[in-house]
Design a protein around this motif. Structure first.
Motif, PDB file in Angstrom:
ATOM      1  N   UNK A 323       1.548  -3.209  -5.440  1.00 47.07           N
ATOM      2  CA  UNK A 323       0.190  -3.059  -4.750  1.00 47.07           C
ATOM      3  C   UNK A 323      -0.483  -1.926  -5.432  1.00 47.07           C
ATOM      4  N   UNK A 324       0.414  -0.911  -6.055  1.00 42.59           N
ATOM      5  CA  UNK A 324      -0.224   0.162  -6.728  1.00 42.59           C
ATOM      6  C   UNK A 324      -0.758   0.050  -8.061  1.00 42.59           C
ATOM      7  N   UNK A 325      -0.591  -1.232  -8.412  1.00 38.28           N
ATOM      8  CA  UNK A 325      -1.269  -1.680  -9.784  1.00 38.28           C
ATOM      9  C   UNK A 325      -2.831  -1.873  -9.262  1.00 38.28           C
ATOM     10  N   UNK A 326      -3.353  -1.942  -8.142  1.00 39.54           N
ATOM     11  CA  UNK A 326      -4.713  -2.052  -7.921  1.00 39.54           C
ATOM     12  C   UNK A 326      -5.331  -0.593  -7.889  1.00 39.54           C
ATOM     13  N   UNK A 327      -4.517   0.590  -7.816  1.00 43.10           N
ATOM     14  CA  UNK A 327      -4.925   1.854  -8.000  1.00 43.10           C
ATOM     15  C   UNK A 327      -6.062   1.820  -9.111  1.00 43.10           C
ATOM     16  N   UNK A 328      -7.166   2.980  -8.981  1.00 41.34           N
ATOM     17  CA  UNK A 328      -7.418   3.727  -7.769  1.00 41.34           C
ATOM     18  C   UNK A 328      -8.640   3.093  -6.752  1.00 41.34           C
ATOM     19  N   UNK A 329      -8.633   1.498  -6.709  1.00 45.08           N
ATOM     20  CA  UNK A 329      -9.630   1.023  -6.101  1.00 45.08           C
ATOM     21  C   UNK A 329      -9.095   1.030  -4.527  1.00 45.08           C
ATOM     22  N   UNK A 330     -10.321   1.143  -3.671  1.00 47.96           N
ATOM     23  CA  UNK A 330     -10.004   1.479  -2.254  1.00 47.96           C
ATOM     24  C   UNK A 330      -8.919   0.216  -1.799  1.00 47.96           C
ATOM     25  N   UNK A 331      -8.155   0.752  -0.738  1.00 49.90           N
ATOM     26  CA  UNK A 331      -7.094  -0.221  -0.181  1.00 49.90           C
ATOM     27  C   UNK A 331      -6.852   0.374   1.071  1.00 49.90           C
ATOM     28  N   UNK A 332      -6.666  -0.442   2.358  1.00 48.33           N
ATOM     29  CA  UNK A 332      -6.212  -0.284   3.580  1.00 48.33           C
ATOM     30  C   UNK A 332      -5.193  -0.857   4.073  1.00 48.33           C
ATOM     31  N   UNK A 333      -4.081   0.054   4.601  1.00 51.35           N
ATOM     32  CA  UNK A 333      -2.928  -0.568   5.118  1.00 51.35           C
ATOM     33  C   UNK A 333      -2.929  -0.309   6.732  1.00 51.35           C
ATOM     34  N   UNK A 334      -2.592  -1.180   7.392  1.00 54.47           N
ATOM     35  CA  UNK A 334      -2.278  -0.790   9.001  1.00 54.47           C
ATOM     36  C   UNK A 334      -0.958  -1.271   9.292  1.00 54.47           C
ATOM     37  N   UNK A 335      -0.531  -0.708  10.128  1.00 49.27           N
ATOM     38  CA  UNK A 335       1.113  -1.054  10.613  1.00 49.27           C
ATOM     39  C   UNK A 335       1.080  -0.921  12.073  1.00 49.27           C
ATOM     40  N   UNK A 336       1.682  -1.551  12.995  1.00 43.30           N
ATOM     41  CA  UNK A 336       1.869  -1.482  14.285  1.00 43.30           C
ATOM     42  C   UNK A 336       3.442  -1.058  14.512  1.00 43.30           C
ATOM     43  N   UNK A 337       3.421   0.352  15.221  1.00 42.81           N
ATOM     44  CA  UNK A 337       4.713   0.956  15.314  1.00 42.81           C
ATOM     45  C   UNK A 337       5.771   0.051  15.988  1.00 42.81           C
ATOM     46  N   UNK A 338       5.107  -0.749  16.926  1.00 47.52           N
ATOM     47  CA  UNK A 338       6.030  -1.657  17.819  1.00 47.52           C
ATOM     48  C   UNK A 338       6.210  -3.037  16.915  1.00 47.52           C
ATOM     49  N   UNK A 339       5.986  -3.119  15.451  1.00 45.62           N
ATOM     50  CA  UNK A 339       6.110  -4.502  14.811  1.00 45.62           C
ATOM     51  C   UNK A 339       7.897  -4.594  14.529  1.00 45.62           C
ATOM     52  N   UNK A 340       8.367  -5.595  15.019  1.00 43.10           N
ATOM     53  CA  UNK A 340       9.635  -5.743  14.726  1.00 43.10           C
ATOM     54  C   UNK A 340      10.133  -6.411  13.515  1.00 43.10           C
ATOM     55  N   UNK A 341       8.988  -6.708  12.438  1.00 35.63           N
ATOM     56  CA  UNK A 341       9.352  -7.267  11.394  1.00 35.63           C
ATOM     57  C   UNK A 341       9.423  -6.148  10.228  1.00 35.63           C
ATOM     58  N   UNK A 342       9.014  -4.922  10.401  1.00 36.71           N
ATOM     59  CA  UNK A 342       8.766  -4.017   9.262  1.00 36.71           C
ATOM     60  C   UNK A 342       9.317  -2.694   9.980  1.00 36.71           C
TER      61      UNK A 342
END
Length: 395
Positions: A323-342
């Motif tokens: 994912x960091x190959x895309x830097x320094x372009x703008x990137x957004x990442x959301x995570x749900x704390x109750x997500x059982x997959x991650x």
């Protein structure tokens, strides 16, 4: 990863493993050590080899920024991208898109149309294209659908189907109700002035549907043919980004990718591999590899994992490194704390690695990461509103 049906019970496999261990004890005498007996089982925690900690220890991600001997960031980006592309097992493609327009329908401030185009030389792909009313060129979003072990719909998970029959509409609405607060994200974007493109990945919607069991066989057959299902998906997403950026109605400097779950993986991956994307937003798919390869996690089932698995790549780069190959372009990442997959630790490790890369480019403010404490594996209306506001600000 998916939220699909569980694998068959492991009882029989556990019995076979135990029987094998018992047989070995009988052959070597009652004094055989517990460690010896455990190694005879071969497989622990369902689908992991009993020596999996040793395999994890060998994953050093030597090409990651900050670890790689390359100190010039542009040179590192070129080398890292080339390494990813080498592991896709699907070559680049310059086939003419030859877009054909189909059915049209008017929405609330935008026009819907079906489009058919050649993303590769192998087949034609059908998609949905939404265009706001008014004078362009407009900003645009490449919408990338999730996995979810639901294959009868792909693009329809994100764009409300029209002229598709009641069964498909009902399926799409049920999906929107379950994961998107009843909204169709693509229609919401179009109402707000974005051109939107969504296409089916192989196995979904008009290119399927496969069954849950078939997907793993499909992926293995790709590998037998010297190719890769995940690699095809990556190549097609990059090609779709270029097609969208090249439309006359689109401002090619204001094109973003957006996805949820597997679509989130596809969004940051496309941004890493394509210079046609100015930004990307990923909801509910980012982790460190080591931290997600833990007993009980969905990724251990196989199946959906093959849609995101590039053989051998983890010998060089972790997920956040790609994912960091895309830097320094703008990137957004959301995570749900109750997500059982991650697992939370995997998300934390990934976010920290990416923050270090963006900060090294003096662009820390361009990486937006957020954990939603009360949420699981969903992309709710409040999350959507925040993503849309963020897209407005960066595009």
């Amino acid at each position: 990863m998916s939220d699909g049906p569980e694998q068959p019970p492991l009882g029989r496999r556990a019995f076979v493993a135990s029987a094998g261990a018992a047989a070995l004890l009988g052959a070597t005498g009652a004094g055989a050590s517990p460690a010896h007996a455990a190694s005879a089982a071969g497989i622990v925690e369902g689908n992991l080899p009993d020596f999996h900690p040793l395999l994890k220890d060998e994953l050093r991600f030597p090409l990651a920024w900050g670890t790689s001997p390359l100190r010039d960031f542009r040179a590192w980006r070129r080398a890292a991208r080339a390494t990813v592309e080498e592991h896709l097992f699907v070559g680049r493609d310059t086939t003419a898109y030859a877009m054909e327009s189909g059915d049209r329908s008017e929405g609330d401030g935008y026009t819907r149309e079906t489009v058919t185009l050649s993303l590769t030389r192998y087949e034609r792909v059908r998609g949905a294209l939404l265009t706001p009313h008014g004078t362009g060129p407009f900003p645009a979003v490449l919408l990338l659908h999730d996995h979810g072990s639901r294959f009868d719909i792909g693009k329809e998970k994100l764009i409300r189907p029209w002229g598709a029959g009641q069964a498909r509409l009902a399926s799409a609405q049920a999906w929107a109700d379950r994961y998107f607060s009843g909204r169709f994200v693509g229609d919401e974007l179009a109402r707000r002035g974005y051109v939107v493109l969504a296409l089916d990945a192989l196995g979904w919607g008009d290119r399927g549907p496969v069954t849950y069991e078939q997907q793993q066989a499909l992926a293995s057959n790709f590998l037998n043919l010297g190719s890769s299902l995940a690699g095809l998906m990556a190549r097609e997403d990059v090609r779709a980004a270029r097609f969208l950026a090249g439309l006359d109605r689109v401002d090619r400097h204001r094109v973003a990718a957006l996805g949820f779950s597997m679509g989130a993986f596809r969004a940051w991956q496309a941004a890493a591999l394509s210079d046609d994307l100015a930004a990307a937003a990923s909801v509910c798919w980012m982790t460190g590899l080591k931290e997600v390869m833990v007993p009980g996690n969905n990724i251990l089932r196989g199946q959906s994992s093959y849609c995101m698995l590039h053989p051998g790549l983890s010998r060089h780069l972790d997920f956040p490194d790609v994912a960091s190959i895309a830097a320094p372009r703008p990137m957004l990442f959301f995570h749900g704390a109750q997500d059982p997959l991650f697992p939370a630790e995997g998300v934390r490790v990934a976010y920290e690695k990416m923050r270090a890369v963006w900060r090294s480019r003096h662009a820390g403010e361009r990486l937006h990461t957020k954990v939603w404490p009360e949420l699981g594996h969903v992309f709710t209306a409040p999350q959507q509103d925040e993503v849309l506001a963020w897209l407005d600000s960066v595009l």
